[in-house]
Design a protein around this motif. Sequence first.
Motif, mmCIF file in Angstrom:
data_model
loop_
_atom_site.group_PDB
_atom_site.id
_atom_site.type_symbol
_atom_site.label_atom_id
_atom_site.label_comp_id
_atom_site.label_asym_id
_atom_site.label_seq_id
_atom_site.Cartn_x
_atom_site.Cartn_y
_atom_site.Cartn_z
ATOM 1 N N SER A 62 4.121 5.321 1.254
ATOM 2 C CA SER A 62 4.278 4.497 -0.038
ATOM 3 C C SER A 62 3.933 4.247 -1.039
ATOM 4 O O SER A 62 3.784 4.920 -2.318
ATOM 5 N N THR A 63 3.222 3.144 -0.867
ATOM 6 C CA THR A 63 2.477 3.267 -1.888
ATOM 7 C C THR A 63 1.170 3.997 -2.517
ATOM 8 O O THR A 63 1.302 3.529 -3.455
ATOM 9 N N GLU A 64 0.918 4.438 -1.632
ATOM 10 C CA GLU A 64 -0.061 4.911 -1.898
ATOM 11 C C GLU A 64 0.282 6.516 -2.614
ATOM 12 O O GLU A 64 0.099 6.681 -3.923
ATOM 13 N N TRP A 65 1.847 6.664 -2.634
ATOM 14 C CA TRP A 65 2.602 7.650 -3.639
ATOM 15 C C TRP A 65 2.633 7.133 -4.965
ATOM 16 O O TRP A 65 2.454 7.594 -6.241
ATOM 17 N N ILE A 66 2.935 6.225 -5.078
ATOM 18 C CA ILE A 66 3.167 5.136 -5.956
ATOM 19 C C ILE A 66 2.235 4.683 -6.656
ATOM 20 O O ILE A 66 1.588 5.579 -8.046
ATOM 21 N N ILE A 67 0.994 4.807 -6.323
ATOM 22 C CA ILE A 67 -0.330 4.537 -7.307
ATOM 23 C C ILE A 67 -0.646 6.097 -8.040
ATOM 24 O O ILE A 67 -1.021 6.240 -9.443
ATOM 25 N N ALA A 68 -0.289 6.479 -7.144
ATOM 26 C CA ALA A 68 -0.761 8.618 -7.035
ATOM 27 C C ALA A 68 0.026 9.063 -8.206
ATOM 28 O O ALA A 68 -1.117 9.221 -9.040
ATOM 29 N N GLN A 69 1.045 8.498 -8.384
ATOM 30 C CA GLN A 69 2.412 9.164 -9.151
ATOM 31 C C GLN A 69 2.222 8.010 -10.443
ATOM 32 O O GLN A 69 2.173 9.285 -11.781
ATOM 33 N N GLY A 70 1.360 6.616 -10.612
ATOM 34 C CA GLY A 70 0.526 7.506 -11.715
ATOM 35 C C GLY A 70 -0.166 6.868 -12.373
ATOM 36 O O GLY A 70 -0.245 7.120 -13.409
ATOM 37 N N ILE A 71 -0.894 6.932 -11.565
ATOM 38 C CA ILE A 71 -2.178 7.827 -12.285
ATOM 39 C C ILE A 71 -1.493 8.910 -12.984
ATOM 40 O O ILE A 71 -2.302 9.628 -14.096
ATOM 41 N N VAL A 72 -1.045 9.896 -12.092
ATOM 42 C CA VAL A 72 -0.688 11.242 -12.836
ATOM 43 C C VAL A 72 0.316 11.105 -14.001
ATOM 44 O O VAL A 72 -0.401 11.659 -14.861
ATOM 45 N N PRO A 109 -0.847 -5.786 7.675
ATOM 46 C CA PRO A 109 -1.499 -4.758 7.388
ATOM 47 C C PRO A 109 -2.450 -4.590 8.301
ATOM 48 O O PRO A 109 -3.853 -4.901 8.082
ATOM 49 N N PRO A 110 -2.714 -2.881 7.711
ATOM 50 C CA PRO A 110 -3.306 -2.202 8.973
ATOM 51 C C PRO A 110 -5.146 -2.814 7.619
ATOM 52 O O PRO A 110 -5.114 -2.088 5.981
ATOM 53 N N ARG A 111 -6.023 -3.236 7.903
ATOM 54 C CA ARG A 111 -7.290 -4.137 7.534
ATOM 55 C C ARG A 111 -8.132 -3.310 6.501
ATOM 56 O O ARG A 111 -8.173 -2.938 5.229
ATOM 57 N N LEU A 112 -8.127 -1.748 6.679
ATOM 58 C CA LEU A 112 -9.050 -0.759 6.156
ATOM 59 C C LEU A 112 -7.294 -0.098 5.538
ATOM 60 O O LEU A 112 -8.265 0.221 4.023
ATOM 61 N N GLU A 113 -6.423 0.161 5.423
ATOM 62 C CA GLU A 113 -6.046 1.153 5.174
ATOM 63 C C GLU A 113 -5.192 0.089 3.688
ATOM 64 O O GLU A 113 -5.112 0.800 1.913
ATOM 65 N N ARG A 114 -5.331 -1.273 3.926
ATOM 66 C CA ARG A 114 -5.305 -2.362 2.704
ATOM 67 C C ARG A 114 -6.284 -1.689 1.713
ATOM 68 O O ARG A 114 -6.097 -2.332 0.963
ATOM 69 N N GLU A 115 -7.424 -2.311 2.396
ATOM 70 C CA GLU A 115 -8.969 -2.337 2.206
ATOM 71 C C GLU A 115 -9.066 -0.871 0.650
ATOM 72 O O GLU A 115 -9.183 -0.429 -0.035
ATOM 73 N N ARG A 116 -8.639 0.425 1.616
ATOM 74 C CA ARG A 116 -8.572 2.254 0.979
ATOM 75 C C ARG A 116 -7.616 1.376 -0.233
ATOM 76 O O ARG A 116 -7.595 2.641 -1.761
ATOM 77 N N LEU A 117 -6.139 1.513 0.174
ATOM 78 C CA LEU A 117 -5.318 0.950 -1.094
ATOM 79 C C LEU A 117 -5.711 -0.058 -1.856
ATOM 80 O O LEU A 117 -5.681 0.592 -3.795
ATOM 81 N N LEU A 118 -6.173 -0.737 -2.163
ATOM 82 C CA LEU A 118 -6.792 -2.067 -3.413
ATOM 83 C C LEU A 118 -7.695 -1.300 -4.090
ATOM 84 O O LEU A 118 -7.778 -1.692 -5.457
ATOM 85 N N ALA A 119 -8.748 -0.605 -3.093
ATOM 86 C CA ALA A 119 -10.046 -0.109 -4.005
ATOM 87 C C ALA A 119 -8.834 1.251 -4.747
ATOM 88 O O ALA A 119 -9.495 0.930 -5.918
ATOM 89 N N LEU A 120 -8.285 2.301 -4.301
ATOM 90 C CA LEU A 120 -7.646 2.697 -5.243
ATOM 91 C C LEU A 120 -6.874 1.833 -6.562
ATOM 92 O O LEU A 120 -7.142 2.549 -8.376
ATOM 93 N N ALA A 121 -6.087 1.049 -6.043
ATOM 94 C CA ALA A 121 -5.941 0.125 -7.463
ATOM 95 C C ALA A 121 -6.869 0.082 -8.455
ATOM 96 O O ALA A 121 -6.685 -0.310 -9.517
ATOM 97 N N CYS A 122 -7.915 -0.538 -7.814
ATOM 98 C CA CYS A 122 -9.226 -1.228 -8.840
ATOM 99 C C CYS A 122 -9.926 -0.002 -9.560
ATOM 100 O O CYS A 122 -10.144 -0.255 -10.728
ATOM 101 N N THR A 123 -9.479 1.132 -9.490
ATOM 102 C CA THR A 123 -9.872 2.463 -10.267
ATOM 103 C C THR A 123 -9.374 2.452 -11.395
ATOM 104 O O THR A 123 -9.429 2.623 -12.477
ATOM 105 N N GLN A 124 -7.987 1.684 -11.443
ATOM 106 C CA GLN A 124 -6.934 2.098 -12.615
ATOM 107 C C GLN A 124 -7.612 0.639 -13.789
ATOM 108 O O GLN A 124 -6.794 0.390 -14.742
ATOM 109 N N LEU A 125 -8.192 0.076 -13.369
ATOM 110 C CA LEU A 125 -8.068 -1.615 -14.665
ATOM 111 C C LEU A 125 -8.968 -1.225 -15.414
ATOM 112 O O LEU A 125 -8.382 -1.733 -16.902
#
Length: 198
Positions: A62-72, A109-125
């Motif tokens: 759900s977190t990835e969906w929200i970030i991706a939807q925001g980008i779209v 939180p699964p460490r790799l999944e958290r890092e992946r989500l954070l990296a995705l969020a950081c691309t928007q900054l």
Amino acid sequence: MTSSQPLRIAALGTHSTGKTTLLKRIEMELRGHGLTVARTGQFGRRAAAAGLPKMQRHTVQSTEWIIAQGIVDEINAAVQGADVVLIDRAAHDAIAYFEAAMAFRSETPPRLERERLLALACTQLPKYDLLFATVLDDTMPVDTSHNYDANFRRLVDEGVHRLLANDVIPHQRVTSDPDSQAHAVDVAVQLCLQEETV
């Protein structure tokens, strides 16, 4: 505006701290100056409509969906020619909600999944020209039609400000004080009007 890219003004913070109201005020002011404004938002409601969990039940998906939807949504607003895009819930907001949900459920939180989500969020900054972070005020009344958990709201608020501090993300804090909110509106409007004359 002369820029080929719209200005992007984003807000993040826990629920019922005035993000949407702040962006509506900014939108009204900008429209009054003749600017075309688009606004993103309602991600929680839209995620639920898509069958995804929200609030205390947030997941990696759900977190990835929200970030991706925001980008779209931001891209769609830019393509449609908006001068300014107002982003109701910057990408890091989703990370704060996810981490708060995990803490609320006493899960790690699964460490790799958290890092992946954070990296995705950081691309928007780099796309945000201005970022507002609202601050929780426990003394302010909340909408009683929602079943808000006070502890979860605090967890989100703490998470938002921790993320911003840890990554040294430039932002402006906005409190519930009317002067703080009026100042935020003024800063946003002045930025947009300056860009319009460039």
